[in-house]
Motif scaffolding. Structure first.
Motif, PDB file in Angstrom:
ATOM      1  N   LYS A   1       0.227  14.466   2.213  1.00  0.00           N
ATOM      2  CA  LYS A   1      -0.152  13.473   3.559  1.00  0.00           C
ATOM      3  C   LYS A   1       1.057  13.919   4.755  1.00  0.00           C
ATOM      4  O   LYS A   1       2.115  13.686   3.969  1.00  0.00           O
ATOM      5  CB  LYS A   1      -0.273  12.582   3.548  1.00  0.00           C
ATOM      6  CG  LYS A   1      -1.785  11.634   2.594  1.00  0.00           C
ATOM      7  CD  LYS A   1      -2.184  10.376   2.482  1.00  0.00           C
ATOM      8  CE  LYS A   1      -3.399  10.021   2.120  1.00  0.00           C
ATOM      9  NZ  LYS A   1      -3.280  10.228   0.602  1.00  0.00           N
ATOM     10  N   VAL A   2       0.828  13.808   6.180  1.00  0.00           N
ATOM     11  CA  VAL A   2       1.588  13.951   6.923  1.00  0.00           C
ATOM     12  C   VAL A   2       1.214  12.992   7.912  1.00  0.00           C
ATOM     13  O   VAL A   2       0.962  12.678   8.929  1.00  0.00           O
ATOM     14  CB  VAL A   2       1.785  15.495   7.326  1.00  0.00           C
ATOM     15  CG1 VAL A   2       2.745  15.170   8.987  1.00  0.00           C
ATOM     16  CG2 VAL A   2       1.217  16.272   6.308  1.00  0.00           C
ATOM     17  N   SER A   3       2.735  12.358   8.081  1.00  0.00           N
ATOM     18  CA  SER A   3       2.891  11.165   9.221  1.00  0.00           C
ATOM     19  C   SER A   3       3.696  11.542  10.653  1.00  0.00           C
ATOM     20  O   SER A   3       4.996  12.142  10.332  1.00  0.00           O
ATOM     21  CB  SER A   3       3.323  10.047   8.944  1.00  0.00           C
ATOM     22  OG  SER A   3       4.130   9.592   8.418  1.00  0.00           O
ATOM     23  N   VAL A   4       3.731  10.825  11.481  1.00  0.00           N
ATOM     24  CA  VAL A   4       4.688  11.145  12.388  1.00  0.00           C
ATOM     25  C   VAL A   4       5.407   9.436  12.964  1.00  0.00           C
ATOM     26  O   VAL A   4       4.719   8.297  13.066  1.00  0.00           O
ATOM     27  CB  VAL A   4       3.854  11.480  14.127  1.00  0.00           C
ATOM     28  CG1 VAL A   4       4.832  10.929  15.275  1.00  0.00           C
ATOM     29  CG2 VAL A   4       2.967  13.012  14.056  1.00  0.00           C
ATOM     30  N   ASP A   5       6.912  10.484  12.532  1.00  0.00           N
ATOM     31  CA  ASP A   5       7.342   8.560  12.712  1.00  0.00           C
ATOM     32  C   ASP A   5       8.215   8.839  14.354  1.00  0.00           C
ATOM     33  O   ASP A   5       7.904   9.741  15.087  1.00  0.00           O
ATOM     34  CB  ASP A   5       8.650   8.959  11.875  1.00  0.00           C
ATOM     35  CG  ASP A   5       9.148   7.585  11.534  1.00  0.00           C
ATOM     36  OD1 ASP A   5       9.208   6.584  11.866  1.00  0.00           O
ATOM     37  OD2 ASP A   5      10.711   8.015  10.793  1.00  0.00           O
ATOM     38  N   ASP A   6       7.962   7.204  14.706  1.00  0.00           N
ATOM     39  CA  ASP A   6       8.808   6.602  15.980  1.00  0.00           C
ATOM     40  C   ASP A   6       7.827   6.691  16.850  1.00  0.00           C
ATOM     41  O   ASP A   6       8.453   7.671  18.556  1.00  0.00           O
ATOM     42  CB  ASP A   6      10.322   7.592  16.082  1.00  0.00           C
ATOM     43  CG  ASP A   6      11.216   7.180  15.105  1.00  0.00           C
ATOM     44  OD1 ASP A   6      11.070   5.810  14.005  1.00  0.00           O
ATOM     45  OD2 ASP A   6      12.218   7.543  14.783  1.00  0.00           O
TER      46      ASP A   6
ATOM     47  N   ASP B   1      -0.800   0.448  -8.566  1.00  0.00           N
ATOM     48  CA  ASP B   1      -1.941   1.598  -8.339  1.00  0.00           C
ATOM     49  C   ASP B   1      -1.631   2.819  -7.660  1.00  0.00           C
ATOM     50  O   ASP B   1      -1.010   2.929  -7.602  1.00  0.00           O
ATOM     51  CB  ASP B   1      -2.145   0.389  -7.035  1.00  0.00           C
ATOM     52  CG  ASP B   1      -3.920   0.949  -7.030  1.00  0.00           C
ATOM     53  OD1 ASP B   1      -4.432   2.188  -6.636  1.00  0.00           O
ATOM     54  OD2 ASP B   1      -4.801   0.271  -7.434  1.00  0.00           O
ATOM     55  N   PRO B   2      -2.594   3.876  -8.785  1.00  0.00           N
ATOM     56  CA  PRO B   2      -2.237   4.618  -8.098  1.00  0.00           C
ATOM     57  C   PRO B   2      -2.454   5.416  -6.748  1.00  0.00           C
ATOM     58  O   PRO B   2      -2.070   6.996  -6.226  1.00  0.00           O
ATOM     59  CB  PRO B   2      -3.364   5.672  -9.070  1.00  0.00           C
ATOM     60  CG  PRO B   2      -3.468   5.087  -9.946  1.00  0.00           C
ATOM     61  CD  PRO B   2      -2.845   3.590  -9.454  1.00  0.00           C
ATOM     62  N   SER B   3      -3.390   4.529  -6.258  1.00  0.00           N
ATOM     63  CA  SER B   3      -3.040   4.631  -4.260  1.00  0.00           C
ATOM     64  C   SER B   3      -2.288   4.679  -3.688  1.00  0.00           C
ATOM     65  O   SER B   3      -2.200   5.026  -2.701  1.00  0.00           O
ATOM     66  CB  SER B   3      -4.861   3.930  -3.817  1.00  0.00           C
ATOM     67  OG  SER B   3      -3.948   2.698  -3.907  1.00  0.00           O
ATOM     68  N   VAL B   4      -1.275   3.761  -4.062  1.00  0.00           N
ATOM     69  CA  VAL B   4       0.241   3.832  -3.824  1.00  0.00           C
ATOM     70  C   VAL B   4       1.264   5.246  -3.109  1.00  0.00           C
ATOM     71  O   VAL B   4       0.873   5.668  -3.922  1.00  0.00           O
ATOM     72  CB  VAL B   4       1.491   2.234  -3.878  1.00  0.00           C
ATOM     73  CG1 VAL B   4       2.519   2.352  -3.482  1.00  0.00           C
ATOM     74  CG2 VAL B   4      -0.123   1.164  -4.299  1.00  0.00           C
ATOM     75  N   THR B   5       1.008   5.041  -1.742  1.00  0.00           N
ATOM     76  CA  THR B   5       1.615   6.229  -1.725  1.00  0.00           C
ATOM     77  C   THR B   5       3.597   6.275  -1.904  1.00  0.00           C
ATOM     78  O   THR B   5       3.839   4.982  -1.093  1.00  0.00           O
ATOM     79  CB  THR B   5       0.875   6.537  -0.113  1.00  0.00           C
ATOM     80  OG1 THR B   5       1.893   5.823   0.738  1.00  0.00           O
ATOM     81  CG2 THR B   5      -0.264   6.787  -0.375  1.00  0.00           C
TER      82      THR B   5
ATOM     83  N   ILE C   1       1.013  -1.005   0.196  1.00  0.00           N
ATOM     84  CA  ILE C   1       0.192  -0.140  -0.163  1.00  0.00           C
ATOM     85  C   ILE C   1       0.931   1.241  -0.433  1.00  0.00           C
ATOM     86  O   ILE C   1       0.163   2.648  -0.123  1.00  0.00           O
ATOM     87  CB  ILE C   1      -0.949  -0.135   1.156  1.00  0.00           C
ATOM     88  CG1 ILE C   1      -0.534   0.214   2.410  1.00  0.00           C
ATOM     89  CG2 ILE C   1      -1.870  -0.825   1.006  1.00  0.00           C
ATOM     90  CD1 ILE C   1      -1.347  -0.056   3.465  1.00  0.00           C
ATOM     91  N   GLY C   2       2.231   1.037  -0.192  1.00  0.00           N
ATOM     92  CA  GLY C   2       2.857   2.386  -0.321  1.00  0.00           C
ATOM     93  C   GLY C   2       4.497   1.794   0.562  1.00  0.00           C
ATOM     94  O   GLY C   2       4.905   0.456   0.470  1.00  0.00           O
ATOM     95  N   PHE C   3       5.427   2.816  -0.134  1.00  0.00           N
ATOM     96  CA  PHE C   3       6.355   2.578   0.007  1.00  0.00           C
ATOM     97  C   PHE C   3       7.413   4.516   0.642  1.00  0.00           C
ATOM     98  O   PHE C   3       6.719   4.653   1.018  1.00  0.00           O
ATOM     99  CB  PHE C   3       7.657   2.398  -1.279  1.00  0.00           C
ATOM    100  CG  PHE C   3       6.880   1.257  -2.050  1.00  0.00           C
ATOM    101  CD1 PHE C   3       7.654   0.177  -1.971  1.00  0.00           C
ATOM    102  CD2 PHE C   3       5.999   1.597  -3.335  1.00  0.00           C
ATOM    103  CE1 PHE C   3       7.379  -1.046  -2.761  1.00  0.00           C
ATOM    104  CE2 PHE C   3       5.538   0.676  -4.145  1.00  0.00           C
ATOM    105  CZ  PHE C   3       6.135  -0.712  -3.795  1.00  0.00           C
TER     106      PHE C   3
END
Length: 576
Positions: A478-483, A412-416, A357-359
């Motif tokens: 999109k934004v995610s918080v790592d660790d 797939d274009p949905s893969v981020t 779903i992503g890389f």
């Protein structure tokens, strides 16, 4: 400038009561206060108690000649420049007149003295005295202003401690003295841990009061022969003189850590402020104060890297590491300019571990046949100011690669594609425009790009992050918080930030099967994330048991060596 309006004072010294009465009568129109003395002893008492502007002195006194008394009067520091006029009934020849002037008098008047002459001369000398007083007052004001200016130039105005320039000058003198007298010096470089959080949470006024409180505690930890300075921000320096050994220095460092451990009560807030301390010992080989300060600064960063709230000594190994980092920084700049870096990609799978779903884009650098640790070269990039160039390089490379997979491999274009971003990149004014440029160049949809920031980076400046994240959200990024879980984030801040995902740190995942606490924390993170409408990604999944636990508890995505290690782009194509 303050003006003193007190009356000027005149002293008349004469053994004749008649002369004293006549002089007092003549002088009372001059606006000055008149003191009368019939002998030298009375005159001495008046001179001791009062600041006299003008003296009339009879030459022929019963206890001392006027010539000698005039010299005695001018020998007094406060009377050195007081004009003395002789009054005498004697017929003075040239020799007497010369003797009078040699004794320091400014004029000689014959008795009986004409009142108008007395008044005229007195007014002239009182005017001169007024001008003298104005000049002296101006000199005092200039000295006071100079002292204030000097104090401003040498001291930090917030804490009253020495400033950077002055402590450098002091240290330079101590180094010079120590070379001649074989005395030891220790330099401590202190940085308050997480001070920015205090400023952001309570405001700069509270932060300033905390710095003042810290300064007082530091001064209380050292001797009168030692020096304490504020270098700027939350950085302090202590110079210990006549140090017997490093053990003595360690004792002081521990004393400082203990002193700072007690809470500061600032405007009804209870604040804890620990410090990381770097120590450099003068051993006679350092050439300058700046070298000692630089070494102590390097040791302070070592203390921070070891976990903060502790001290570390500068060593030859640390100096060698510093040189190594400088050399690597130059080679890294060359690698960026010549596109010698590589981007690896680690797939992110759905909970069942079957669908990509992503890389996550991970930067790699091979130098002379050796892979350089990303932790090392990324920290060097931040120190040397290359982080924006490095971030821009990987951003463009990752976006272009995703577009290639979409067009050539049917992705797939949905893969981020996720790209890590440092807090220093966020501080760059051109950060948003560089993202827009990368999207325009690669022609990928903004919804395909996800930026990852560590929890610590987000909480280092939550207000700025909120502003930047809102701009990213408006762009569709999109934004995610790592660790997540390793920092000290506030739930109020977290709920206010426009986020899309949280990534559970691998430290929780690695012991999730055997550690009940980690299981509880992981479940709590997943529940918290979902309650905030956030996706949850688990890092470091290495066993099937870990995968099943995460899947059973609602984790949305996973990455780790169980599913796939980071791979170069050409190897990823085989998975697609």
């Amino acid at each position: 400038m303050a003006k003193h309006k007190s009356k000027q004072k005149i002293l008349v010294i004469d053994d004749s009561p008649v002369s004293l009465t006549l002089m007092e009568s003549a002088l009372e129109e001059c606006g000055a206060r008149v003191f009368l003395a019939s002998n030298a002893q009375e005159a001495r008492s008046i001179l001791h108690r009062h600041d006299i502007a003008l003296i009339y002195l009879d030459i022929m006194m019963p206890d001392i000649l006027g010539y000698d008394f005039a010299k005695e009067i001018h020998a007094r520091p406060r009377c050195r420049y007081v004009p003395i006029i002789f009054i005498t009934a004697l017929k003075n020849d040239d020799e007497d007149i010369l003797r009078s002037y040699k004794s320091g008098v400014v004029d000689i008047l014959k008795k009986p003295v004409e009142p108008e002459i007395i008044k005229s001369k007195t007014r002239v000398f009182l005017q001169l005295d007024s001008q003298r007083r104005v000049i002296e007052e101006q000199q005092r004001d200039l000295k006071t202003a100079f002292k204030r200016l000097q104090d401003y130039a040498q001291h930090d105005q917030l804490t009253g401690l020495f400033n950077r320039e002055q402590i450098t000058n002091i240290l330079a003198r101590l180094v010079s003295t120590s070379k001649r007298k074989s005395r030891s010096i220790a330099v401590m470089f202190l940085d308050l841990d997480h001070f920015k959080v205090v400023n952001d949470s309570y405001g700069h006024s509270v932060g300033d009061l905390l710095l003042r409180s810290t300064a007082l505690r530091l001064k209380g930890c050292v001797r009168d022969i030692d020096y304490v300075a504020r270098l700027g921000g939350d950085e302090f320096c202590i110079v210990l003189t006549d140090v017997n050994s490093s053990a003595d220095t360690s004792t002081v460092a521990n004393r400082i850590i203990d002193a700072l451990a007690a809470p500061h009560f600032v405007q009804k807030h209870e604040i804890f402020a620990a410090a990381s301390i770097g120590i450099a010992m003068y051993d006679g080989t350092q050439n300058s104060a700046n070298v000692l300060l630089k070494n102590a600064d390097a040791a302070m960063y070592l203390a921070k890297n070891k976990g903060r709230n502790q001290f570390a000594y500068f060593s030859q190994e640390l100096e060698e590491e510093a040189m190594m980092r400088i050399e690597l920084g130059a080679k890294l700049k060359h690698a960026i300019e010549n596109k010698q870096l590589m981007t690896y990609y680690q797939p992110q799978y759905g909970p069942a571990g079957k669908e990509i779903i992503g890389f996550e884009a991970l930067l790699r650098w091979e130098l002379e046949g050796t892979m350089i640790s990303p932790i090392l070269f990324i920290s060097i990039a931040e120190e040397s100011g290359l982080i924006n160039d490095l971030g821009l390089w990987v951003m463009n490379d990752a976006c272009a690669q995703l577009k290639y997979w979409q067009e050539q491999c049917g992705l797939d274009p949905s893969v981020t594609i996720s790209v890590n971003v440092s807090s220093r990149q966020l501080a760059y004014d051109g950060f948003i425009s560089s993202l827009e440029s990368a999207l325009e160049t690669s022609q990928i949809s903004p919804q395909c790009l996800e930026l990852e920031l560590t929890e610590t980076a987000v909480m280092s400046d939550p207000e700025r992050c909120a502003d930047i994240f809102t701009q990213l959200q408006n762009l569709g990024i999109k934004v995610s918080v790592d660790d997540f879980g390793t920092g000290y984030s506030s739930l109020s801040y977290l709920s206010a930030l426009p986020l899309d995902a949280l990534k559970i740190d691998r430290s929780f995942v690695s012991n999730i099967i055997d550690d009940k606490k980690n299981q509880s924390i992981t479940k709590a993170i997943i529940g918290l994330s979902h309650s905030l409408g956030l996706k949850v990604v688990a890092e470091g999944v290495e066993t099937i048991a870990q995968q099943h636990f995460l899947m059973d508890n609602g984790c949305d995505a996973m990455q780790g060596f169980l599913l796939s290690k980071p791979l170069p782009a050409k190897d990823i194509e085989a998975l697609l």
